[in-house]
Design a protein around this motif. Sequence first.
Motif, PDB file in Angstrom:
ATOM      1  N   MET A  11      -9.826   5.678  -1.146  1.00  0.00           N
ATOM      2  CA  MET A  11      -9.760   7.071  -1.608  1.00  0.00           C
ATOM      3  C   MET A  11     -10.146   7.175  -3.083  1.00  0.00           C
ATOM      4  SD  MET A  11      -6.667   8.940   0.515  1.00  0.00           S
ATOM      5  CE  MET A  11      -5.354   7.791   0.195  1.00  0.00           C
ATOM      6  N   LYS A  12      -9.761   6.189  -3.909  1.00  0.00           N
ATOM      7  CA  LYS A  12     -10.169   6.182  -5.327  1.00  0.00           C
ATOM      8  C   LYS A  12     -11.691   6.113  -5.439  1.00  0.00           C
ATOM      9  CE  LYS A  12      -6.122   3.845  -7.211  1.00  0.00           C
ATOM     10  NZ  LYS A  12      -5.624   2.557  -7.741  1.00  0.00           N
ATOM     11  N   VAL A  13     -12.285   5.174  -4.738  1.00  0.00           N
ATOM     12  CA  VAL A  13     -13.737   4.979  -4.791  1.00  0.00           C
ATOM     13  C   VAL A  13     -14.477   6.233  -4.334  1.00  0.00           C
ATOM     14  CG1 VAL A  13     -15.643   3.702  -3.696  1.00  0.00           C
ATOM     15  CG2 VAL A  13     -13.652   2.476  -4.578  1.00  0.00           C
ATOM     16  N   ASN A  14     -13.911   6.954  -3.379  1.00  0.00           N
ATOM     17  CA  ASN A  14     -14.561   8.144  -2.823  1.00  0.00           C
ATOM     18  C   ASN A  14     -14.072   9.452  -3.455  1.00  0.00           C
ATOM     19  OD1 ASN A  14     -16.414   7.272  -0.486  1.00  0.00           O
ATOM     20  ND2 ASN A  14     -14.585   6.001  -0.266  1.00  0.00           N
ATOM     21  N   ASN A  15     -13.390   9.337  -4.593  1.00  0.00           N
ATOM     22  CA  ASN A  15     -12.913  10.499  -5.353  1.00  0.00           C
ATOM     23  C   ASN A  15     -12.103  11.480  -4.505  1.00  0.00           C
ATOM     24  OD1 ASN A  15     -14.032   9.689  -7.835  1.00  0.00           O
ATOM     25  ND2 ASN A  15     -16.037  10.383  -7.141  1.00  0.00           N
ATOM     26  N   ILE A  16     -11.228  10.952  -3.683  1.00  0.00           N
ATOM     27  CA  ILE A  16     -10.326  11.769  -2.876  1.00  0.00           C
ATOM     28  C   ILE A  16      -8.975  11.780  -3.579  1.00  0.00           C
ATOM     29  CG2 ILE A  16      -9.147  11.976  -0.656  1.00  0.00           C
ATOM     30  CD1 ILE A  16     -11.606  10.539   0.575  1.00  0.00           C
ATOM     31  N   TYR A  17      -8.497  12.979  -3.884  1.00  0.00           N
ATOM     32  CA  TYR A  17      -7.216  13.079  -4.570  1.00  0.00           C
ATOM     33  C   TYR A  17      -6.095  12.580  -3.653  1.00  0.00           C
ATOM     34  CZ  TYR A  17      -2.942  14.610  -6.666  1.00  0.00           C
ATOM     35  OH  TYR A  17      -1.680  14.602  -7.200  1.00  0.00           O
ATOM     36  N   PHE A  18      -5.200  11.794  -4.237  1.00  0.00           N
ATOM     37  CA  PHE A  18      -3.978  11.404  -3.536  1.00  0.00           C
ATOM     38  C   PHE A  18      -2.938  10.998  -4.552  1.00  0.00           C
ATOM     39  CE2 PHE A  18      -6.027   7.387  -4.259  1.00  0.00           C
ATOM     40  CZ  PHE A  18      -5.002   6.489  -4.453  1.00  0.00           C
ATOM     41  N   LYS A  19      -1.717  11.080  -4.140  1.00  0.00           N
ATOM     42  CA  LYS A  19      -0.591  10.574  -4.910  1.00  0.00           C
ATOM     43  C   LYS A  19       0.212   9.712  -3.954  1.00  0.00           C
ATOM     44  CE  LYS A  19       3.528  12.303  -7.072  1.00  0.00           C
ATOM     45  NZ  LYS A  19       4.250  13.523  -7.447  1.00  0.00           N
ATOM     46  N   GLU A  20       0.432   8.493  -4.356  1.00  0.00           N
ATOM     47  CA  GLU A  20       1.136   7.536  -3.504  1.00  0.00           C
ATOM     48  C   GLU A  20       2.584   7.417  -3.956  1.00  0.00           C
ATOM     49  OE1 GLU A  20       0.034   3.178  -1.646  1.00  0.00           O
ATOM     50  OE2 GLU A  20      -0.851   3.777  -3.526  1.00  0.00           O
ATOM     51  N   LYS A  21       3.494   7.305  -3.005  1.00  0.00           N
ATOM     52  CA  LYS A  21       4.911   7.182  -3.345  1.00  0.00           C
ATOM     53  C   LYS A  21       5.317   5.744  -3.663  1.00  0.00           C
ATOM     54  CE  LYS A  21       8.119   9.756  -1.676  1.00  0.00           C
ATOM     55  NZ  LYS A  21       9.060  10.487  -0.821  1.00  0.00           N
ATOM     56  N   ASN A  22       4.631   4.763  -3.080  1.00  0.00           N
ATOM     57  CA  ASN A  22       4.945   3.347  -3.283  1.00  0.00           C
ATOM     58  C   ASN A  22       6.387   2.995  -2.943  1.00  0.00           C
ATOM     59  OD1 ASN A  22       2.370   2.477  -4.111  1.00  0.00           O
ATOM     60  ND2 ASN A  22       2.744   3.281  -6.175  1.00  0.00           N
ATOM     61  N   THR A  23       6.893   3.610  -1.893  1.00  0.00           N
ATOM     62  CA  THR A  23       8.234   3.290  -1.395  1.00  0.00           C
ATOM     63  C   THR A  23       8.152   3.243   0.118  1.00  0.00           C
ATOM     64  OG1 THR A  23       8.943   5.584  -1.100  1.00  0.00           O
ATOM     65  CG2 THR A  23       9.283   4.618  -3.291  1.00  0.00           C
ATOM     66  N   GLN A  24       9.248   2.930   0.728  1.00  0.00           N
ATOM     67  CA  GLN A  24       9.314   2.956   2.181  1.00  0.00           C
ATOM     68  C   GLN A  24       9.649   4.349   2.700  1.00  0.00           C
ATOM     69  OE1 GLN A  24       8.498   0.579   4.400  1.00  0.00           O
ATOM     70  NE2 GLN A  24       7.780  -0.586   2.639  1.00  0.00           N
ATOM     71  N   GLU A  25       9.810   5.307   1.785  1.00  0.00           N
ATOM     72  CA  GLU A  25      10.151   6.660   2.180  1.00  0.00           C
ATOM     73  C   GLU A  25       8.922   7.434   2.635  1.00  0.00           C
ATOM     74  OE1 GLU A  25      12.362   8.735  -0.817  1.00  0.00           O
ATOM     75  OE2 GLU A  25      13.585   6.981  -1.240  1.00  0.00           O
ATOM     76  N   PHE A  26       9.165   8.427   3.436  1.00  0.00           N
ATOM     77  CA  PHE A  26       8.128   9.310   3.957  1.00  0.00           C
ATOM     78  C   PHE A  26       7.737  10.309   2.876  1.00  0.00           C
ATOM     79  CE2 PHE A  26       6.787  13.133   6.125  1.00  0.00           C
ATOM     80  CZ  PHE A  26       6.011  12.662   7.152  1.00  0.00           C
ATOM     81  N   PRO A  27       6.497  10.672   2.719  1.00  0.00           N
ATOM     82  CA  PRO A  27       5.287  10.142   3.344  1.00  0.00           C
ATOM     83  C   PRO A  27       4.670   9.047   2.471  1.00  0.00           C
ATOM     84  CG  PRO A  27       4.701  12.091   2.107  1.00  0.00           C
ATOM     85  CD  PRO A  27       6.194  11.877   1.923  1.00  0.00           C
ATOM     86  N   ASP A  28       3.633   8.420   2.988  1.00  0.00           N
ATOM     87  CA  ASP A  28       2.928   7.404   2.212  1.00  0.00           C
ATOM     88  C   ASP A  28       2.060   8.038   1.127  1.00  0.00           C
ATOM     89  OD1 ASP A  28       3.969   5.206   3.643  1.00  0.00           O
ATOM     90  OD2 ASP A  28       2.516   5.554   5.244  1.00  0.00           O
TER      91      ASP A  28
END
Length: 175
Positions: A11-28
């Motif tokens: 997603m970084k390489v393809n310029n897709i916005y995202f925010k990751e939680k980096n936990t086992q909690e929902f959502p990824d």
Amino acid sequence: NMLQSWLAEWMKVNNIYFKEKNTQEFPDFFLSNDDLTNILEVKSYIAHNQPAFDVANFDSYCNSLRSHPERLDAKYLIFGYELDSGSLSIHDLFLKNIWEITGPSRKYPITSQWKNNQLYNIRPIGFNKKHTCFNSRADFIVSLYRMNLFRNKMYDAEIWLNDVIKQYKNVCNFD
């Protein structure tokens, strides 16, 4: 974790916005900065087998729907993979809603995992093999409600169902 890490890099390489939680909690992943309803959960299973991952802990998921009904609209990106001599290959890829990966079992209103005679997790149905999944978000919610009735929690089930419907209408602007 490897697939989720790879997806984040893709997603970084393809310029897709995202925010990751980096936990086992929902959502990824959150896929929008201003819209908490645009969420993605990543799951995987060994290709050519029936999916056997945990969709969610039953009680935690049901309780979370009272305050976060938008979780009903989360997308599940599901990888069917093979691991051969240290090489990972993707054989199947699905983008599904929760009601498209779950369904009734022979014994219960929803596919589930039980531990020590206690309901524990919501499990997927064989969606990759054309098993009967729920037809809609409403069918899925009704199955959660019926599962609580099955567990003899009628009062709690009635309140829960009304809370989720009311919150979903408010948060997701749905009539």
